[in-house]
Design a protein around this motif. Structure first.
Motif, short mmCIF file in Angstrom:
data_model
loop_
_atom_site.label_atom_id
_atom_site.label_comp_id
_atom_site.label_asym_id
_atom_site.label_seq_id
_atom_site.Cartn_x
_atom_site.Cartn_y
_atom_site.Cartn_z
N GLN A 131 0.51 -1.10 -0.27
CA GLN A 131 0.27 0.37 -0.15
C GLN A 131 0.73 1.09 -0.02
OE1 GLN A 131 -0.35 -2.12 2.86
NE2 GLN A 131 -1.68 -3.58 1.30
N LEU A 132 0.28 3.01 -0.63
CA LEU A 132 0.89 3.52 -0.54
C LEU A 132 0.44 4.82 0.39
CD1 LEU A 132 2.63 3.94 -3.93
CD2 LEU A 132 4.10 3.06 -2.40
N VAL A 133 0.99 5.61 1.05
CA VAL A 133 -0.20 6.47 1.84
C VAL A 133 0.44 7.44 1.40
CG1 VAL A 133 -1.00 7.10 4.16
CG2 VAL A 133 -0.72 4.63 3.41
N GLU A 134 0.17 8.64 0.89
CA GLU A 134 0.34 10.31 1.02
C GLU A 134 -0.42 11.11 1.75
OE1 GLU A 134 -0.53 9.51 -3.78
OE2 GLU A 134 -2.03 9.73 -3.29
N SER A 135 0.23 11.89 1.65
CA SER A 135 0.44 13.49 2.46
C SER A 135 0.76 14.58 2.39
CB SER A 135 0.59 12.57 4.00
OG SER A 135 2.54 12.55 4.72
#
Length: 120
Positions: A3-7
């Motif tokens: 999974q890739l989580v952006e912020s």
């Protein structure tokens, strides 16, 4: 699976700066290239910046000299420092990574996207 989580997205005035971050997680064996793409309303998705496993970088002509991509291999993260932002930078920004999950073949993963809006 990974999974890739952006912020880091948000609203900023022209000339301002933002820093986007993307963290990969899951059953990860290795990560090859990582990149940032963006898509403005009514336009095709375009490559903004990419970085290889060895640290080589490439940028879209429109962001050269203003944006910097970097990665922290120990943390499985990639960042995009955006300086001197312009209204035309307004778009949804997507993290992208070429990941080999443990016991699996290499596969391209995408983040959910984060909105960057530049006002002027």
């Amino acid at each position: 699976q990974a999974q890739l989580v952006e912020s880091g997205g948000g609203l900023v005035q022209a000339g301002g700066s933002l820093r986007l971050s993307c963290a990969a997680s899951g059953s990860i064996f290795s990560i090859n290239a990582m990149a940032w793409y963006r898509q403005a309303p009514g336009k095709q998705r375009e490559l903004v910046a990419g970085i290889s496993s060895g640290g080589s970088t490439n940028y879209a002509d429109s962001v050269k000299g203003r944006f910097t991509i970097s990665r922290d291999n120990a943390k499985d993260t990639v960042s995009l420092q955006m300086n001197n932002l312009k209204p035309e930078d307004t778009a949804v920004y997507y993290c992208n990574a070429d990941i080999t999950a443990t016991g699996r073949a290499r596969l391209i993963y995408w983040g959910q996207g984060t909105q960057v809006t530049v006002s002027s």
